[in-house]
Design a protein around this motif. Structure first.
Motif, PDB file in Angstrom:
ATOM      1  N   LEU A 127      -6.710   6.119 -11.701  1.00 30.59           N
ATOM      2  CA  LEU A 127      -6.244   5.394 -12.879  1.00 30.59           C
ATOM      3  C   LEU A 127      -6.664   3.925 -12.863  1.00 30.59           C
ATOM      4  CD1 LEU A 127      -4.451   5.389 -15.455  1.00 30.59           C
ATOM      5  CD2 LEU A 127      -2.500   4.901 -13.953  1.00 30.59           C
ATOM      6  N   PHE A 128      -6.633   3.302 -11.683  1.00 27.81           N
ATOM      7  CA  PHE A 128      -6.854   1.860 -11.584  1.00 27.81           C
ATOM      8  C   PHE A 128      -8.300   1.472 -11.290  1.00 27.81           C
ATOM      9  CE2 PHE A 128      -2.272   1.689  -9.727  1.00 27.81           C
ATOM     10  CZ  PHE A 128      -1.746   1.861 -11.001  1.00 27.81           C
ATOM     11  N   TYR A 129      -9.125   2.416 -10.893  1.00 36.62           N
ATOM     12  CA  TYR A 129     -10.438   2.103 -10.316  1.00 36.62           C
ATOM     13  C   TYR A 129     -11.346   1.302 -11.257  1.00 36.62           C
ATOM     14  CZ  TYR A 129     -15.061   2.728  -8.253  1.00 36.62           C
ATOM     15  OH  TYR A 129     -16.305   2.508  -7.737  1.00 36.62           O
ATOM     16  N   ASN A 130     -11.350   1.611 -12.532  1.00 37.57           N
ATOM     17  CA  ASN A 130     -12.299   0.959 -13.444  1.00 37.57           C
ATOM     18  C   ASN A 130     -11.993  -0.511 -13.692  1.00 37.57           C
ATOM     19  OD1 ASN A 130     -13.901   3.242 -13.813  1.00 37.57           O
ATOM     20  ND2 ASN A 130     -12.678   3.974 -15.549  1.00 37.57           N
ATOM     21  N   GLU A 131     -10.761  -0.936 -13.447  1.00 32.45           N
ATOM     22  CA  GLU A 131     -10.388  -2.317 -13.764  1.00 32.45           C
ATOM     23  C   GLU A 131      -9.983  -3.145 -12.544  1.00 32.45           C
ATOM     24  OE1 GLU A 131      -7.466  -2.443 -16.836  1.00 32.45           O
ATOM     25  OE2 GLU A 131      -8.670  -1.256 -18.244  1.00 32.45           O
ATOM     26  N   HIS A 132      -9.913  -2.514 -11.369  1.00 35.60           N
ATOM     27  CA  HIS A 132      -9.450  -3.231 -10.182  1.00 35.60           C
ATOM     28  C   HIS A 132     -10.240  -2.802  -8.950  1.00 35.60           C
ATOM     29  CE1 HIS A 132      -5.931  -4.655 -12.453  1.00 35.60           C
ATOM     30  NE2 HIS A 132      -5.837  -3.415 -12.916  1.00 35.60           N
ATOM     31  N   GLU A 133     -10.168  -3.620  -7.908  1.00 39.24           N
ATOM     32  CA  GLU A 133     -10.725  -3.232  -6.607  1.00 39.24           C
ATOM     33  C   GLU A 133      -9.683  -2.377  -5.893  1.00 39.24           C
ATOM     34  OE1 GLU A 133     -12.454  -6.263  -4.095  1.00 39.24           O
ATOM     35  OE2 GLU A 133     -12.711  -7.594  -5.827  1.00 39.24           O
ATOM     36  N   ILE A 134     -10.057  -1.157  -5.576  1.00 37.83           N
ATOM     37  CA  ILE A 134      -9.106  -0.218  -4.999  1.00 37.83           C
ATOM     38  C   ILE A 134      -9.462   0.065  -3.543  1.00 37.83           C
ATOM     39  CG2 ILE A 134      -8.076   2.078  -5.169  1.00 37.83           C
ATOM     40  CD1 ILE A 134      -7.429   0.160  -7.488  1.00 37.83           C
ATOM     41  N   TYR A 135      -8.504  -0.163  -2.657  1.00 39.85           N
ATOM     42  CA  TYR A 135      -8.685   0.088  -1.229  1.00 39.85           C
ATOM     43  C   TYR A 135      -7.714   1.202  -0.819  1.00 39.85           C
ATOM     44  CZ  TYR A 135     -11.371  -4.148  -1.481  1.00 39.85           C
ATOM     45  OH  TYR A 135     -12.317  -5.101  -1.830  1.00 39.85           O
ATOM     46  N   THR A 170      -4.856  -5.593  10.941  1.00 44.96           N
ATOM     47  CA  THR A 170      -6.287  -5.929  10.912  1.00 44.96           C
ATOM     48  C   THR A 170      -6.908  -5.581   9.567  1.00 44.96           C
ATOM     49  OG1 THR A 170      -6.480  -5.571  13.304  1.00 44.96           O
ATOM     50  CG2 THR A 170      -8.512  -5.494  12.007  1.00 44.96           C
ATOM     51  N   ILE A 171      -6.553  -4.420   9.039  1.00 46.43           N
ATOM     52  CA  ILE A 171      -7.096  -3.993   7.747  1.00 46.43           C
ATOM     53  C   ILE A 171      -6.579  -4.894   6.623  1.00 46.43           C
ATOM     54  CG2 ILE A 171      -7.062  -2.130   6.034  1.00 46.43           C
ATOM     55  CD1 ILE A 171      -7.123  -0.155   8.389  1.00 46.43           C
ATOM     56  N   PHE A 172      -5.308  -5.239   6.673  1.00 44.52           N
ATOM     57  CA  PHE A 172      -4.747  -6.140   5.660  1.00 44.52           C
ATOM     58  C   PHE A 172      -5.442  -7.498   5.701  1.00 44.52           C
ATOM     59  CE2 PHE A 172      -1.522  -3.127   4.807  1.00 44.52           C
ATOM     60  CZ  PHE A 172      -0.777  -3.560   3.721  1.00 44.52           C
ATOM     61  N   ASN A 173      -5.687  -8.001   6.890  1.00 47.65           N
ATOM     62  CA  ASN A 173      -6.360  -9.297   7.026  1.00 47.65           C
ATOM     63  C   ASN A 173      -7.768  -9.248   6.453  1.00 47.65           C
ATOM     64  OD1 ASN A 173      -4.105 -10.321   8.310  1.00 47.65           O
ATOM     65  ND2 ASN A 173      -4.927 -10.053  10.379  1.00 47.65           N
ATOM     66  N   LYS A 174      -8.404  -8.109   6.575  1.00 46.73           N
ATOM     67  CA  LYS A 174      -9.763  -7.949   6.058  1.00 46.73           C
ATOM     68  C   LYS A 174      -9.778  -7.850   4.528  1.00 46.73           C
ATOM     69  CE  LYS A 174     -13.844  -4.943   6.408  1.00 46.73           C
ATOM     70  NZ  LYS A 174     -14.423  -3.739   7.080  1.00 46.73           N
ATOM     71  N   ILE A 175      -8.856  -7.072   3.975  1.00 46.51           N
ATOM     72  CA  ILE A 175      -8.848  -6.830   2.530  1.00 46.51           C
ATOM     73  C   ILE A 175      -8.203  -7.984   1.767  1.00 46.51           C
ATOM     74  CG2 ILE A 175      -7.955  -5.327   0.706  1.00 46.51           C
ATOM     75  CD1 ILE A 175      -8.052  -3.024   2.746  1.00 46.51           C
ATOM     76  N   LYS A 176      -7.110  -8.511   2.304  1.00 43.86           N
ATOM     77  CA  LYS A 176      -6.303  -9.532   1.616  1.00 43.86           C
ATOM     78  C   LYS A 176      -5.883  -9.052   0.220  1.00 43.86           C
ATOM     79  CE  LYS A 176      -8.162 -13.569   4.050  1.00 43.86           C
ATOM     80  NZ  LYS A 176      -8.840 -12.787   5.115  1.00 43.86           N
ATOM     81  N   GLY A 217       3.884 -13.135   0.909  1.00 46.08           N
ATOM     82  CA  GLY A 217       3.238 -13.372  -0.381  1.00 46.08           C
ATOM     83  C   GLY A 217       2.494 -12.212  -1.000  1.00 46.08           C
ATOM     84  N   ILE A 218       2.680 -10.976  -0.526  1.00 48.78           N
ATOM     85  CA  ILE A 218       2.013  -9.820  -1.124  1.00 48.78           C
ATOM     86  C   ILE A 218       3.035  -8.986  -1.885  1.00 48.78           C
ATOM     87  CG2 ILE A 218       0.651  -7.735  -0.716  1.00 48.78           C
ATOM     88  CD1 ILE A 218      -0.320  -8.972   1.879  1.00 48.78           C
ATOM     89  N   LYS A 219       2.731  -8.665  -3.137  1.00 51.16           N
ATOM     90  CA  LYS A 219       3.607  -7.814  -3.935  1.00 51.16           C
ATOM     91  C   LYS A 219       3.556  -6.386  -3.389  1.00 51.16           C
ATOM     92  CE  LYS A 219       5.999  -7.223  -7.909  1.00 51.16           C
ATOM     93  NZ  LYS A 219       7.067  -8.086  -8.436  1.00 51.16           N
ATOM     94  N   LEU A 220       4.726  -5.801  -3.154  1.00 50.50           N
ATOM     95  CA  LEU A 220       4.801  -4.452  -2.605  1.00 50.50           C
ATOM     96  C   LEU A 220       5.548  -3.535  -3.564  1.00 50.50           C
ATOM     97  CD1 LEU A 220       4.612  -2.266  -0.401  1.00 50.50           C
ATOM     98  CD2 LEU A 220       6.663  -3.275   0.652  1.00 50.50           C
ATOM     99  N   VAL A 221       4.891  -2.446  -3.927  1.00 51.05           N
ATOM    100  CA  VAL A 221       5.535  -1.376  -4.690  1.00 51.05           C
ATOM    101  C   VAL A 221       5.780  -0.220  -3.730  1.00 51.05           C
ATOM    102  CG1 VAL A 221       5.333   0.269  -6.593  1.00 51.05           C
ATOM    103  CG2 VAL A 221       4.420  -2.056  -6.845  1.00 51.05           C
ATOM    104  N   HIS A 222       7.038   0.112  -3.551  1.00 52.94           N
ATOM    105  CA  HIS A 222       7.418   1.194  -2.634  1.00 52.94           C
ATOM    106  C   HIS A 222       7.894   2.396  -3.442  1.00 52.94           C
ATOM    107  CE1 HIS A 222       9.063   3.430   0.668  1.00 52.94           C
ATOM    108  NE2 HIS A 222      10.297   3.329   0.201  1.00 52.94           N
ATOM    109  N   ILE A 223       7.260   3.549  -3.226  1.00 46.92           N
ATOM    110  CA  ILE A 223       7.629   4.757  -3.956  1.00 46.92           C
ATOM    111  C   ILE A 223       8.737   5.481  -3.206  1.00 46.92           C
ATOM    112  CG2 ILE A 223       6.826   6.903  -4.981  1.00 46.92           C
ATOM    113  CD1 ILE A 223       5.558   4.357  -6.152  1.00 46.92           C
TER     114      ILE A 223
END
Length: 295
Positions: free
Chosen positions: A19-27, A55-61, A102-108
């Motif tokens: 759903l989000f891929y066309n408008e956002h960077e998706i990791y 480590t992955i979070f630091n890379k992606i930010k 400072g990162i917005k988190l959506v928890h399902i």
């Protein structure tokens, strides 16, 4: 916007990626050798490994994290309570701690956290889940609230299509059974508020853009039974509705205890002018994407 999605090979995670891929960077984060979801980049890891995760979070930010990874099998959570705690609580705490700066988190989360309480609204603080799935998901919510100030906790009940081979959701099971002419029994006394994964994804972005923070129910504003759900799916797809028999959840034996009434009070969502489809409209969305997504 950089969006990081955990559990990206799962039913919801893959739907959000799509759903989000066309408008956002998706990791995409997943635990498999292969990523089955469309994304900008993917990483295979054990989310319990806090160092690797950091480590992955630091890379992606990332700007936004949507935490979908979870052990959702109610009976498996009951049989493997330690594994359920590690997956639904410890992993969630890892994610929440990393997002605390400072990162917005959506928890399902899930409707199962309400358990046997009569009030299925977000204002109810006296929750009483009756199985390990509901208990560990509620504990996961508490970890998010404790460690991450900028969060959205979404209580929901979803259905959709899986992209990972061998995975079948309840909605897909109903669809496949009826398509193959197999008789099935669905509970007429199990009440819930299901929403199609795509529509949940649209609601998530809407809440993020509104800068909402807190707990919110996202589901059909009109409740239904499993039996009614299956009957309408049969009608939409042109299957034989007589293949579906009425059953009672009270007469079925499960490993874990089940609540018969898990409808969601979506008044808060409605007051925010959020357009969330009814369960019938969700089945139409499920049908519209069936040719492209069913395996």
């Amino acid at each position: 916007m950089k969006i990081l999605i955990t559990g990206a090979n799962g039913m919801l995670g893959s739907s959000l990626c799509r759903l989000f891929y066309n408008e956002h960077e998706i990791y995409a984060l997943h635990r498999d050798e292969e990523c089955f979801s469309i994304c900008s980049a993917d990483y295979s890891l054990d989310l319990k490994d806090l160092i690797q995760l950091q480590t992955i979070f630091n890379k992606i930010k990332p700007d936004l994290v949507i935490h979908c990874a979870s052990l959702t099998s109610v009976d498996e959570c009951e049989a493997e309570s330690k594994f359920a705690y590690a997956t639904n609580v410890m992993v969630t705490e890892n994610i929440a701690r990393i997002c605390s700066d400072g990162i917005k988190l959506v928890h399902i989360s899930t409707d199962q956290v309400y358990g046997e309480t009569a009030d299925h609204s977000e204002d109810n603080d006296a929750l009483h889940p009756i199985n390990q799935y509901g208990k560990t998901k509620l504990q996961g919510e508490q970890k998010v609230q404790e460690h991450c100030p900028d969060h959205i906790i979404i209580r929901t009940n979803i259905f959709g299509w899986n992209v990972k081979p061998g995975k079948t959701s309840s909605g897909e099971w109903i669809y496949n059974s009826l398509r193959n002419g197999q008789k099935i029994t669905l509970f007429s006394d199990y009440i819930f508020s299901p929403v199609y994964t795509k529509y949940l994804g649209e609601a998530i972005l809407g809440l993020v853009h509104m800068n909402f923070s807190g707990v919110i129910n996202v589901g059909s504003p009109i409740q239904c039974s499993k039996y009614d759900f299956g009957q309408h799916m049969a009608e939409i797809f042109g299957f034989d509705q007589s293949l579906i028999s009425r059953g009672s959840i009270k007469e079925h034996s499960f490993i874990a205890k089940r609540c018969a009434k898990l409808d969601l009070n979506c008044s808060r969502l409605i007051k925010m002018k959020m357009d969330i489809p009814t369960w019938r409209q969700s089945i139409l969305g499920f049908s519209d994407e069936s040719n492209n997504l069913r395996l």
